[in-house]
Design an enzyme around this catalytic site. Structure first.
Site, PDB file in Angstrom:
ATOM      1  N   GLY A   6      71.081  36.556   6.961  1.00 56.24           N
ATOM      2  CA  GLY A   6      71.301  35.686   6.274  1.00 56.24           C
ATOM      3  C   GLY A   6      70.270  35.386   5.008  1.00 56.24           C
ATOM      4  CB  CYS A   7      70.686  33.567   1.937  1.00 54.58           C
ATOM      5  SG  CYS A   7      71.717  32.139   2.462  1.00 54.58           S
TER       6      CYS A   7
END
Length: 310
Positions: free
Chosen positions: A116-117
Site C-alpha cells: 500500500g502507499c
C-alpha cells in the site's frame, strides 16, 4: 517471444498508470480486455491463464476471485495491488528495498503482493530502526499521513474534481480513518516488525498525486543513546546500494523550510528525511513519495521487471 502481461482492472486508476508506464515498451506484450467486456468472466479467465504475469488492479474480493481463476497447473505469476494478500506469508511482499534480500524474494516468487502507499512510507521508516535495534518492540508508534486524492480511486477523484458531483468535496484537506481501524494497519504492523499496532491517522489533500508520511519519535523512549544522527545513520546503512529509496543528508534536511507533498509526482522513487534539532529529545521521520508511483503503479512495474529478470 516477449512475455505476456495482463492487467486485470486496467481501466482503474492504478491500472491506467501501469499502462502509461508500459506504453512505449517493446520487451513485453500487453494483453487487454476492452472496457465494455471487463465484466466478461470467461474472457478474464482466458486472459489470466494466458499471461506470463497477471497484474491485478482490483478491489480485495475481486482479487481473491481472480487468483482462484488462475489454474494451479500453469506458470502464471501474479502481482496483486489490493490489500487482500499483503500479510499472507505465502505471498512475497513487493517492497524490494525493504531488506537486502527482498528483491531476490520478489524475483523468485510466483505470487507478489504490491504494498500500500501509506505502508510503503511507514514501513520504509520503521523497519530499518527495528532491524537495527533502535526502536523497541514496545514503542507506541504513531503514523500521520496525507495523500493525494487519486489514492481513493475514481469515486473520490470525481468528488474532488467535479464541483457539480452529488457528493462533491470542497474541503482543501480532510481527515479520515477516524475509528483507527484503517485496512493498512495490519500491513504496517507486520512488515514494520511491530508487536503492537500503530495509531494511524490518514488524511487527503486537494492535490492529485503525492504523499507525506510522518513517524514522530521520542529519543528517550528508544534504545539508550539513540540520537538524530544515529537514526539517520541506520536508515542510510539500510538503504545503501540502491537508487529507489533516498535517505536525504542531514545538512540538506536542516536547510529545508518545508516539505512539498507533490515533489515526487510522476516519479517512482521515495525520499526519507530525519528532522529535528541535534541535542534535543525528539525527531520526526518523514517519507515523501507519489501515492501512484512508488506507492502503487510504479512499484508494480518495478516488481514485474524483477520477476521478468528471474
Amino acid at each position: 517471444m516477449a512475455p505476456k502481461i495482463f492487467i486485470d482492472g486496467e481501466h482503474g486508476t492504478t491500472g491506467l498508470q501501469i499502462r502509461t508506464r508500459m506504453a512505449n515498451r517493446r520487451d513485453v506484450e500487453l494483453l487487454s480486455i476492452p472496457e465494455a467486456e471487463r465484466r466478461n468472466a470467461a474472457m478474464r479467465e482466458d486472459m489470466l491463464n494466458g499471461a506470463d504475469i497477471a497484474i491485478l488492479c482490483l478491489p480485495d474480493d475481486a482479487s481473491r476471485e481472480a487468483v482462484k481463476m488462475v489454474s494451479a497447473n500453469n506458470n502464471v505469476r501474479v502481482i496483486d495491488t489490493s490489500t487482500a494478500f499483503r500479510v499472507d506469508p505465502s505471498w512475497a511482499y513487493g517492497f524490494a528495498e525493504m531488506d537486502k534480500d527482498q528483491g531476490e524474494k520478489i524475483r523468485r516468487a510466483r505470487l507478489v503482493a504490491n504494498p500500500g502507499c501509506y505502508p510503503t512510507g511507514a514501513v520504509g521508516l520503521i523497519r530499518p530502526l527495528r532491524v537495527a535495534g533502535i526502536l523497541p518492540d514496545s514503542y507506541p508508534v504513531t503514523v500521520n499521513a496525507v495523500s493525494g486524492y487519486t489514492g481513493g480511486g475514481k469515486q473520490l477523484i470525481a468528488q474532488m474534481e467535479n464541483p457539480d458531483h452529488a457528493d462533491a468535496i470542497t474541503s482543501p484537506h480532510f481527515l479520515y480513518g477516524l475509528p483507527l481501524n484503517h485496512k493498512h494497519v495490519p500491513e504496517m504492523t507486520t512488515h514494520g516488525l511491530l508487536d503492537r499496532a500503530p495509531i494511524f491517522s490518514p488524511s487527503v489533500g486537494k492535490f492529485a498525486q503525492g504523499m507525506i508520511v510522518q513517524v514522530p519519535l521520542h529519543l528517550d523512549s528508544l534504545v539508550p543513546g539513540a540520537t538524530l544522527e544515529s537514526i539517520h545513520a541506520a536508515l542510510s546503512a539500510h538503504y545503501a546500494g540502491q537508487d529507489i529509496v533516498e535517505v536525504v543528508p542531514l545538512a540538506e534536511s536542516r536547510a529545508l523550510p518545508r516539505v512539498n507533498a507533490v515533489e515526487l509526482e510522476g516519479k517512482d522513487t521515495m525520499r526519507l528525511f530525519v528532522f529535528g534539532t541535534p541535542g534535543t529529545s525528539q525527531v520526526n521521520l518523514v517519507a515523501l513519495l507519489d501515492n501512484l508511483g512508488k506507492g502503487a503503479s510504479g512499484a508494480a512495474v518495478q516488481n514485474m521487471d524483477l520477476m521478468l529478470s528471474a
